[in-house]
Scaffold this active site. Sequence first.
Site, short mmCIF file in Angstrom:
data_model
loop_
_atom_site.label_atom_id
_atom_site.label_comp_id
_atom_site.label_asym_id
_atom_site.label_seq_id
_atom_site.Cartn_x
_atom_site.Cartn_y
_atom_site.Cartn_z
N ASP A 41 -15.61 40.51 27.94
CA ASP A 41 -15.28 41.72 27.18
C ASP A 41 -15.47 42.99 28.01
O ASP A 41 -16.17 43.93 27.59
CB ASP A 41 -16.17 41.83 25.93
N GLU A 248 -8.64 41.46 17.28
CA GLU A 248 -9.88 42.09 17.75
C GLU A 248 -9.61 42.78 19.09
O GLU A 248 -8.48 42.83 19.54
CB GLU A 248 -10.99 41.05 17.91
O1 FUB Z 1 -17.84 38.39 22.98
C1 FUB Z 1 -17.87 38.17 21.60
C2 FUB Z 1 -16.53 38.42 20.99
O2 FUB Z 1 -15.56 37.58 21.60
C3 FUB Z 1 -15.98 39.80 21.20
O3 FUB Z 1 -16.57 40.77 20.40
C4 FUB Z 1 -14.55 39.54 20.94
O4 FUB Z 1 -13.68 40.57 21.32
C5 FUB Z 1 -14.32 38.26 21.70
O5 FUB Z 1 -14.07 38.49 23.06
#
Ligand code: FUB
Length: 347
Positions: A41, A248
């Site tokens: 991320d 997301e």
């Molecule tokens: O790293 C945890 C979660 O996985 C992140 O918040 C999302 O964007 C995904 O990459």
Amino acid sequence: MKNNPFLFLATVLLLPTFLNAQNEGKKPISQPLVSHIYTADPSAHVFNGKIYVYPSHDIESGTKEDDEGGHFDMKDFHILSMDKIGGKVTDNGVALDIKDIPWAGRQLWAPDAAVKNGTYYLYFPVKDKEDIFRIGVATSKSPVGPFKPEATPIKGSYSIDPAVFKDSDGSYYMYFGGIWGGQLQRWKDNAYQGKTNNPQKGEVARLPRIAKLSADMKSFSEEVKEIKILDEKGNLFQEDNNDKRFFEASWMHKYKGKYYFSYSTGDTHNLCYAIGDNPYGPFTYKGIVLKPVQGWTSHHSIIEKAGKWYLFYHDVQISGKTHLRNVKVTELKYNADGTIQTIEAYK
Ligand code: FUB
């Protein structure tokens, strides 16, 4: 998905295998920035001419995999820095530990950072003691910390994946949200609805959120709003359009006066982008920035450095496991009409 164990097995377990098979025999276009820890991320920024990457710090915590991402059980942040792309990457050690966040329960997920008047702000999602994701903020006089967290989460914040964007007029905006394990579907009109089903086919897709930050950078100066991502006909995506709809990993950057909102489609593993005329949108879908990478998640940031543009992203090249990822960077190019050239992470 929670109510359908077969769909869960198919999407979480089988689809990554299929996608990874698609990339078999091909070579990654870039290598992990660091290999002594797992990182994911990546939120990259240029502060005082230097590149800082604010990633999640993936660990093998022993927490069992579940359909809400319980195995992404991170406990601290390490900030990476480098003078230039391709240069030596420094791990600056622990910048913030979950044990020092008074309101935190578990799962320190994808962070972002901003600077204003010599103070650095680290924004992070973590589940509170009721197991509800909120977004917190911590401050430091150094871009690499250590960061001191505020005693409570940002009032009115929820869900995951904060991305803070500074506009040319000096205003700061936070984009956030993520469905499924990121809990965005539990919120309607900014009110918590309790545990709900994941979004279903036939429903309008859930929308990412935005709020302008106050002058203190620690609170929202307005009510959280939804931002619209529209198809070429001006319609909102349905949940069925899961190769294009928001899941997301929001990011915002500006190119030639236009606002580029980019995001992950989650279960179909694309990183897409949509263009608008102001920070609030609406944004019109334009295409794919990055095709699916090895692993399940895809998450990114886009920065300019020395006249070139770069995409920071992650895959699972080192571990082969969805929750133990490694961050990477590659150049990003635009076409003359402002569209982004789609990147294939393996060739
Ligand atoms: O790293 C945890 C979660 O996985 C992140 O918040 C999302 O964007 C995904 O990459």
